[in-house]
Write a protein that holds these residues in place. Structure first.
Motif, mmCIF file in Angstrom:
data_model
loop_
_atom_site.group_PDB
_atom_site.id
_atom_site.type_symbol
_atom_site.label_atom_id
_atom_site.label_comp_id
_atom_site.label_asym_id
_atom_site.label_seq_id
_atom_site.Cartn_x
_atom_site.Cartn_y
_atom_site.Cartn_z
ATOM 1 N N SER A 197 3.400 0.680 -2.071
ATOM 2 C CA SER A 197 2.797 -0.423 -2.764
ATOM 3 C C SER A 197 2.892 -1.743 -2.009
ATOM 4 O O SER A 197 1.992 -2.690 -2.026
ATOM 5 C CB SER A 197 3.431 -0.524 -4.086
ATOM 6 N N GLN A 198 3.908 -1.824 -1.130
ATOM 7 C CA GLN A 198 4.181 -3.074 -0.399
ATOM 8 C C GLN A 198 4.774 -2.765 0.974
ATOM 9 O O GLN A 198 5.858 -2.066 1.123
ATOM 10 C CB GLN A 198 5.148 -3.926 -0.979
ATOM 11 N N ASP A 235 -0.864 -3.025 0.628
ATOM 12 C CA ASP A 235 -0.459 -1.840 0.444
ATOM 13 C C ASP A 235 -0.873 -0.771 1.375
ATOM 14 O O ASP A 235 -1.597 -1.183 2.159
ATOM 15 C CB ASP A 235 -1.129 -1.418 -1.047
ATOM 16 N N SER A 290 -1.476 6.807 1.594
ATOM 17 C CA SER A 290 -0.534 8.207 1.829
ATOM 18 C C SER A 290 -0.806 8.410 3.238
ATOM 19 O O SER A 290 -0.210 9.264 3.931
ATOM 20 C CB SER A 290 -0.754 9.073 0.791
ATOM 21 N N THR A 332 -6.434 -1.268 3.416
ATOM 22 C CA THR A 332 -5.605 -1.770 2.266
ATOM 23 C C THR A 332 -6.578 -2.296 0.991
ATOM 24 O O THR A 332 -7.706 -2.445 1.251
ATOM 25 C CB THR A 332 -4.940 -2.850 2.691
ATOM 26 N N LYS A 370 -5.037 -4.150 -1.499
ATOM 27 C CA LYS A 370 -4.391 -5.093 -2.231
ATOM 28 C C LYS A 370 -3.685 -6.127 -1.028
ATOM 29 O O LYS A 370 -2.732 -5.388 -0.112
ATOM 30 C CB LYS A 370 -3.513 -4.742 -3.426
ATOM 31 N N GLU A 427 -0.767 -9.577 -0.581
ATOM 32 C CA GLU A 427 0.057 -10.384 -1.845
ATOM 33 C C GLU A 427 0.784 -11.216 -0.729
ATOM 34 O O GLU A 427 1.468 -10.742 0.273
ATOM 35 C CB GLU A 427 1.005 -9.642 -2.457
ATOM 36 N N THR A 433 -2.407 -12.890 -5.078
ATOM 37 C CA THR A 433 -2.795 -11.463 -5.032
ATOM 38 C C THR A 433 -4.178 -11.184 -4.678
ATOM 39 O O THR A 433 -5.109 -11.722 -5.686
ATOM 40 C CB THR A 433 -2.399 -10.533 -6.120
ATOM 41 N N THR A 453 -7.625 -8.772 -4.256
ATOM 42 C CA THR A 453 -8.175 -7.182 -4.506
ATOM 43 C C THR A 453 -9.689 -7.475 -4.202
ATOM 44 O O THR A 453 -10.194 -8.742 -4.243
ATOM 45 C CB THR A 453 -7.723 -6.751 -5.506
#
Length: 309
Positions: free
Chosen positions: A20-21, A52, A55, A102, A104, A106, A137, A139
């Motif tokens: 997530s980060q 982010d 996987s 990505t 997102k 931040e 943030t 998106t």
């Protein structure tokens, strides 16, 4: 002929778990904040920058992140910004554009801000420091920006003060002081209670420009505690602060509720979906532990609760 270096970050990881980060912390930069008709404020700010990671990708492009943050923050220093949160927002949006993998980005910032003020009794000029908190943030749906502050003040425990009131009342009764005089005395002279240094945090998160004055946020947070404190304090100032604090004893929970009331009063024009974070932490003077309370809530809900709707 130069050799093409492998892009190891783009490889598949051994364990296909998304993160997530991923990013960098402790990035220090100068940020220049413009003021109408006044010299700009120059802040030494510390940034955290994250994206982010899916996987299927081994790592993020750390050098690209640093390149983008350098570009954005250097531009902000040269050109001046009117809001600290817009610096974070610009950086987050550019990070999102630069990374096709990505969803997102931040960016958060913390800096020490110094304000001038006057002491409450002797009217002497002094300064006090505040921690500015800003973040954004980004998106595909848009960018949410957050601005806020963490301030220091003083609180007095109502519980221990109540025990002191009971003791004083009993002693005055033993001295045959009339009930009316006892009541008058206790109404006029606040009794002792254990005090502590309090830390209030107040932030506002919204889409785009939330139209929030940072100085107003700071004032609401400072006034939520039992009393303001000052760097310079002569004896009349110390007496003023002590009397004020004991005249308005508050639990840690009371401070957050007072902050909520101040937000609704001062920022009633905020959109209903703006998110308020209100925290109070007290460094307890007679315990080894500390006390903490907080509330995270949308402005529409908070407005309804405070107004009793």
């Amino acid at each position: 002929m130069s050799q093409q270096l492998p892009d190891v970050q783009a490889d598949a990881p051994d364990v296909t778990v998304g993160l997530s980060q991923v990013g960098v912390t402790g990035v220090e930069k100068l940020v220049k904040i413009a003021r109408n008709g006044k010299r700009p404020i120059v802040l030494m700010a510390e940034f955290e920058v994250f994206v982010d990671l899916p996987s299927w990708r081994k790592g993020a492009d750390m050098s690209r992140n640093m390149e983008v943050i350098d570009e954005v923050l250097e531009a902000a220093t040269r050109e001046e910004a009117y809001r600290t949160e817009e610096v974070c927002g610009d950086a987050a949006e550019r990070l999102l554009e630069k990374h096709d993998y990505t969803t997102k980005a931040e960016v958060s910032m913390e800096a020490e801000f110094v304000r001038r003020e006057r002491t409450p009794a002797t009217d002497r000029e002094t300064q006090h420091t505040v921690d500015i908190l800003a973040s954004a943030t980004a998106t595909e749906e848009g960018t949410r920006e957050e601005i806020g502050a963490r301030v220091v003040g003083m609180t007095v425990c109502p519980c221990s003060q109540g025990m002191s009131v009971a003791r004083a009342k009993q002693k005055l009764e033993d001295l045959d002081v009339a009930e009316g005089k006892i009541t008058e005395f206790l109404d006029e002279i606040p009794q002792p209670g254990h005090s502590q240094r309090g830390h209030a945090t107040l932030t506002v998160e919204a889409d785009g420009d939330p139209d929030v004055d940072l100085n107003d946020l700071i004032d609401v947070a400072r006034d939520s505690m039992s009393a303001r404190i000052y760097n310079l304090a002569k004896r009349p100032d110390e007496d003023h602060m002590t009397f004020d604090a004991h005249s308005d004893a508050k639990f840690v929970e009371d401070c957050v509720r007072s902050m909520a009331e101040g937000v609704v009063d001062r920022f009633d024009g905020l959109a209903d979906d703006a998110v308020l974070t209100m925290k109070q932490s007290n460094d307890e003077s007679i315990h080894q532990h500390n006390a903490h309370a907080e509330r995270v809530v949308e402005m529409g809900t908070l407005r309804a609760e405070v107004n009793g709707d």
